[in-house]
Design a protein around this motif. Structure first.
Motif, mmCIF file in Angstrom:
data_model
loop_
_atom_site.group_PDB
_atom_site.id
_atom_site.type_symbol
_atom_site.label_atom_id
_atom_site.label_comp_id
_atom_site.label_asym_id
_atom_site.label_seq_id
_atom_site.Cartn_x
_atom_site.Cartn_y
_atom_site.Cartn_z
ATOM 1 N N LEU A 66 0.826 -1.211 0.000
ATOM 2 C CA LEU A 66 0.000 0.000 0.000
ATOM 3 C C LEU A 66 0.860 1.261 0.000
ATOM 4 O O LEU A 66 0.676 2.162 -0.829
ATOM 5 C CB LEU A 66 -0.931 -0.001 1.213
ATOM 6 N N LEU A 67 1.798 1.335 0.942
ATOM 7 C CA LEU A 67 2.647 2.522 1.042
ATOM 8 C C LEU A 67 3.548 2.664 -0.192
ATOM 9 O O LEU A 67 3.777 3.779 -0.678
ATOM 10 C CB LEU A 67 3.498 2.451 2.308
ATOM 11 N N GLY A 68 4.037 1.531 -0.670
ATOM 12 C CA GLY A 68 4.879 1.562 -1.859
ATOM 13 C C GLY A 68 4.122 2.035 -3.088
ATOM 14 O O GLY A 68 4.640 2.825 -3.890
ATOM 15 N N SER A 69 2.888 1.580 -3.235
ATOM 16 C CA SER A 69 2.067 1.971 -4.382
ATOM 17 C C SER A 69 1.745 3.466 -4.343
ATOM 18 O O SER A 69 1.798 4.158 -5.367
ATOM 19 C CB SER A 69 0.766 1.161 -4.401
ATOM 20 N N ILE A 70 1.396 3.951 -3.159
ATOM 21 C CA ILE A 70 1.089 5.377 -3.011
ATOM 22 C C ILE A 70 2.317 6.228 -3.331
ATOM 23 O O ILE A 70 2.237 7.231 -4.054
ATOM 24 C CB ILE A 70 0.590 5.675 -1.580
ATOM 25 N N THR A 71 3.472 5.797 -2.817
ATOM 26 C CA THR A 71 4.712 6.522 -3.072
ATOM 27 C C THR A 71 5.051 6.526 -4.561
ATOM 28 O O THR A 71 5.424 7.562 -5.130
ATOM 29 C CB THR A 71 5.876 5.893 -2.286
ATOM 30 N N GLU A 73 3.010 6.192 -7.068
ATOM 31 C CA GLU A 73 2.054 7.037 -7.791
ATOM 32 C C GLU A 73 2.425 8.512 -7.639
ATOM 33 O O GLU A 73 2.363 9.292 -8.592
ATOM 34 C CB GLU A 73 0.636 6.802 -7.265
ATOM 35 N N LEU A 74 2.800 8.907 -6.419
ATOM 36 C CA LEU A 74 3.171 10.305 -6.180
ATOM 37 C C LEU A 74 4.425 10.684 -6.967
ATOM 38 O O LEU A 74 4.550 11.808 -7.471
ATOM 39 C CB LEU A 74 3.392 10.542 -4.677
ATOM 40 N N LEU A 75 5.362 9.733 -7.057
ATOM 41 C CA LEU A 75 6.607 9.985 -7.789
ATOM 42 C C LEU A 75 6.440 9.773 -9.299
ATOM 43 O O LEU A 75 7.352 10.107 -10.067
ATOM 44 C CB LEU A 75 7.717 9.060 -7.268
ATOM 45 N N LYS A 76 5.308 9.170 -9.690
ATOM 46 C CA LYS A 76 5.011 8.904 -11.106
ATOM 47 C C LYS A 76 6.128 8.079 -11.755
ATOM 48 O O LYS A 76 6.618 8.405 -12.835
ATOM 49 C CB LYS A 76 4.808 10.206 -11.874
ATOM 50 N N LEU A 77 6.509 7.002 -11.067
ATOM 51 C CA LEU A 77 7.606 6.166 -11.560
ATOM 52 C C LEU A 77 7.284 5.525 -12.900
ATOM 53 O O LEU A 77 8.151 5.422 -13.776
ATOM 54 C CB LEU A 77 7.933 5.087 -10.523
ATOM 55 N N GLU A 78 6.037 5.077 -13.063
ATOM 56 C CA GLU A 78 5.633 4.445 -14.325
ATOM 57 C C GLU A 78 5.776 5.418 -15.484
ATOM 58 O O GLU A 78 6.292 5.069 -16.556
ATOM 59 C CB GLU A 78 4.181 3.958 -14.227
ATOM 60 N N ASP A 79 5.326 6.650 -15.270
ATOM 61 C CA ASP A 79 5.417 7.665 -16.313
ATOM 62 C C ASP A 79 6.870 7.983 -16.642
ATOM 63 O O ASP A 79 7.235 8.197 -17.806
ATOM 64 C CB ASP A 79 4.693 8.945 -15.884
ATOM 65 N N ARG A 80 7.716 8.026 -15.613
ATOM 66 C CA ARG A 80 9.128 8.349 -15.833
ATOM 67 C C ARG A 80 9.836 7.251 -16.617
ATOM 68 O O ARG A 80 10.630 7.532 -17.523
ATOM 69 C CB ARG A 80 9.829 8.573 -14.492
ATOM 70 N N VAL A 188 11.617 -10.543 0.408
ATOM 71 C CA VAL A 188 11.346 -11.591 -0.574
ATOM 72 C C VAL A 188 9.840 -11.769 -0.772
ATOM 73 O O VAL A 188 9.354 -11.898 -1.900
ATOM 74 C CB VAL A 188 11.979 -12.924 -0.127
ATOM 75 N N ALA A 189 9.071 -11.755 0.323
ATOM 76 C CA ALA A 189 7.618 -11.931 0.239
ATOM 77 C C ALA A 189 6.965 -10.794 -0.543
ATOM 78 O O ALA A 189 6.063 -11.013 -1.362
ATOM 79 C CB ALA A 189 7.017 -12.015 1.642
ATOM 80 N N THR A 190 7.424 -9.581 -0.306
ATOM 81 C CA THR A 190 6.874 -8.432 -1.034
ATOM 82 C C THR A 190 7.227 -8.514 -2.512
ATOM 83 O O THR A 190 6.397 -8.221 -3.386
ATOM 84 C CB THR A 190 7.420 -7.115 -0.439
ATOM 85 N N GLY A 191 8.450 -8.941 -2.795
ATOM 86 C CA GLY A 191 8.823 -9.158 -4.183
ATOM 87 C C GLY A 191 7.953 -10.212 -4.843
ATOM 88 O O GLY A 191 7.598 -10.100 -6.018
ATOM 89 N N LEU A 214 7.132 -0.400 -7.033
ATOM 90 C CA LEU A 214 8.497 -0.761 -6.669
ATOM 91 C C LEU A 214 8.949 -0.233 -5.303
ATOM 92 O O LEU A 214 9.720 -0.906 -4.614
ATOM 93 C CB LEU A 214 9.475 -0.282 -7.751
ATOM 94 N N PRO A 215 8.502 0.961 -4.865
ATOM 95 C CA PRO A 215 8.918 1.422 -3.530
ATOM 96 C C PRO A 215 8.514 0.476 -2.404
ATOM 97 O O PRO A 215 9.046 0.582 -1.292
ATOM 98 C CB PRO A 215 8.207 2.776 -3.398
ATOM 99 N N ALA A 216 7.598 -0.456 -2.673
ATOM 100 C CA ALA A 216 7.210 -1.436 -1.650
ATOM 101 C C ALA A 216 8.420 -2.236 -1.194
ATOM 102 O O ALA A 216 8.487 -2.677 -0.042
ATOM 103 C CB ALA A 216 6.134 -2.370 -2.206
ATOM 104 N N LEU A 217 9.405 -2.422 -2.088
ATOM 105 C CA LEU A 217 10.601 -3.172 -1.746
ATOM 106 C C LEU A 217 11.478 -2.414 -0.756
ATOM 107 O O LEU A 217 12.343 -3.008 -0.107
ATOM 108 C CB LEU A 217 11.407 -3.483 -3.010
ATOM 109 N N VAL A 218 11.270 -1.116 -0.643
ATOM 110 C CA VAL A 218 11.987 -0.310 0.344
ATOM 111 C C VAL A 218 11.253 -0.338 1.683
ATOM 112 O O VAL A 218 11.860 -0.451 2.753
ATOM 113 C CB VAL A 218 12.143 1.148 -0.138
#
Length: 228
Positions: A66-71, A73-80, A188-191, A214-218
């Motif tokens: 959840l937190l990784g997805s929100i982060t 989206e805010l950073l627009k990683l997919e768009d970048r 590993v589980a989050t991955g 991807l930030p979920a891995l952090v």
């Protein structure tokens, strides 16, 4: 400093597999391509489930995603990442309309997962390339199918793969005193959860913007450290 030999071998496998896919692309029937992607999707689903079920605290997994997805989206990683693919397409003057899709999809597939993370760490900490060599062979076969469908963009995914894995290898020594067993387990589980998303995309069940997750891995190892 350990030389990232495993990551370099990974690049070679992706490029060779991509070239083979380009050569065979026009000769592969659409039904053949579809069944290959479906097969890869099913195998990826099993791998993702095995990894995801290793979690010792489902709350860590849930909040990491959840937190990784929100982060993301805010950073627009997919768009970048998409913009990077478009820029590379323009520079290469590629006429393939699926260049960006192939670059993005294969980059995410090859970068996400326990083998990329653990393999890079193992190479950096112990000088053991076994995991990354194994991953490289798998990526090579996958790039054949991807390049046959998406085109030359798949070959250029080797660039972010090398940067990502080589960086993990170089900084593994720094991370060693920080990561404990519980943190690695949740990582590993989050991955694994993200890999399940890859399988859904491969089987075209739904389009999931995995780059933004991807930030979920952090967050996973951080939350594991706090909650466990």
């Amino acid at each position: 400093m350990v030389f990232p030999l495993g990551s370099l071998f990974n690049v070679v496998c992706i490029v060779v597999g991509g070239v083979v896919g380009l050569v065979l692309g026009g000769r592969l029937p659409d039904r053949m391509r579809a069944i290959v992607f479906t097969g890869l999707g099913l195998c990826t689903l099993i791998i993702g489930m095995q990894m995801g079920l290793k979690t010792q605290n489902p709350l860590v997994l849930v909040f990491s995603i959840l937190l990784g997805s929100i982060t993301g989206e805010l950073l627009k990683l997919e768009d970048r990442l998409t913009a990077l693919g478009d820029w590379m397409k323009k520079r290469m003057r590629s006429g393939n309309e699926r260049f960006t899709e192939g670059f993005v999809s294969s980059s995410v597939l090859f970068c996400i997962g326990a083998m990329a993370i653990l393999g890079s760490f193992d190479e950096g900490l112990r000088g053991d390339h076994t995991i990354l060599f194994t991953k490289s062979i798998l990526d090579g076969f996958a790039s054949v199918a991807f390049a046959a469908s998406y085109g030359v963009g798949v070959i250029f995914s080797a660039i972010p793969v090398f940067i990502y894995q080589a960086s993990l290898t170089v900084f593994a020594t720094v991370l060693q005193p920080i990561l404990n067993e519980a943190m690695m387990t949740e990582l590993v589980a989050t991955g694994g959860a993200l890999i399940i998303g890859i399988s859904i995309n491969l089987m075209e069940l739904r389009r999931i913007p995995l780059t933004n997750m991807l930030p979920a891995l952090v967050f996973a190892p951080v939350l594991a450290r706090i909650l466990m």
